[in-house]
Design an enzyme around this catalytic site. Structure first.
Site, short mmCIF file in Angstrom:
data_model
loop_
_atom_site.label_atom_id
_atom_site.label_comp_id
_atom_site.label_asym_id
_atom_site.label_seq_id
_atom_site.Cartn_x
_atom_site.Cartn_y
_atom_site.Cartn_z
N LYS A 59 -7.45 2.76 -5.56
CA LYS A 59 -6.32 3.22 -4.73
C LYS A 59 -6.79 3.60 -3.32
CE LYS A 59 -3.54 4.79 -8.68
NZ LYS A 59 -2.60 5.84 -9.16
N TYR A 105 5.19 -0.83 -9.79
CA TYR A 105 5.45 0.41 -10.54
C TYR A 105 6.90 0.51 -11.02
CZ TYR A 105 0.88 2.52 -9.51
OH TYR A 105 -0.46 2.82 -9.46
N PHE A 154 8.34 11.27 -9.58
CA PHE A 154 7.20 11.06 -8.68
C PHE A 154 7.19 9.65 -8.07
CE2 PHE A 154 5.76 10.31 -13.08
CZ PHE A 154 5.31 8.99 -12.99
N ASN A 202 -5.35 9.62 -7.24
CA ASN A 202 -6.23 9.71 -8.42
C ASN A 202 -7.19 8.52 -8.55
OD1 ASN A 202 -4.37 7.84 -9.33
ND2 ASN A 202 -4.03 8.81 -11.31
N HIS A 216 -6.11 2.89 -10.77
CA HIS A 216 -5.08 2.56 -11.75
C HIS A 216 -5.70 1.60 -12.76
CE1 HIS A 216 -1.38 1.12 -13.60
NE2 HIS A 216 -1.93 -0.09 -13.52
N GLU A 272 0.59 -7.18 -15.46
CA GLU A 272 0.03 -6.69 -14.19
C GLU A 272 -0.95 -7.69 -13.57
OE1 GLU A 272 0.49 -1.92 -15.21
OE2 GLU A 272 -1.51 -2.75 -14.84
#
Ligand code: CMP
Length: 140
Positions: free
Chosen positions: A10, A50, A58, A113, A116, A127
């Site tokens: 990320k 997403y 969120f 974070n 992913h 994905e």
């Protein structure tokens, strides 16, 4: 079984200049990078990726974060790659991530974070196909 999973480094981890350190963890765990590209996602691409989280509180913050800078996207291949990658990443919230995991070592918050990873073999296939045509994934 031999599996493939989608991994994204990320914007926070790309900005921290730890792409190589994270790739080393994949390689040391026996996961091979079989496709990769750096990309600055558009809002549409991030929202589409997403989409399962669209109704979550969120969602907007997640999308804004994911388009805040370039990401490094890769397909990892190996025995039990989906679970193996999730073990390497650690818990979603870095506060809960076990010592030595990618998120414990490089992540700052539940949004920033670091990585992913697909959460199931079924989602992994979806994905991987979202970012890579089959001709850009290299069996090796
Ligand atoms: P990721 O594995 O990319 O999948 C969805 C992301 O939403 C997750 O990592 C987190 O970065 C982010 N997120 C933010 N808040 C939450 C939450 N409460 N639960 C799960 N994911 C969250």
């Amino acid at each position: 079984a031999l599996e493939r999973t989608l991994s994204i480094i990320k914007p926070d981890a790309v900005a921290k200049n730890v792409i190589g350190e994270i790739y080393t963890r994949f390689e040391k765990a026996g996961l091979k990078v079989v496709a990769a590209k750096m990309k600055h996602l558009s809002k549409q691409e991030a929202e589409g990726f997403y989409a399962v989280h669209r109704e979550r509180p969120f969602f907007n913050a997640l999308v804004e974060f994911m388009i805040s800078g370039p990401v490094m996207i890769q397909v990892l291949e190996g025995e039990g790659a989906v679970l193996k990658n999730r073990e390497l990443m650690g818990a979603t919230n870095p506060k809960d991530a076990a010592p030595g995991t990618i998120r414990a070592d490089f992540a700052d918050s539940i949004d920033a974070n670091a990585v992913h990873g697909s959460d199931s073999l079924e989602n992994a296939a979806i994905e991987v196909a979202y970012f890579f045509p089959a001709t850009d994934v290299f069996a090796r």
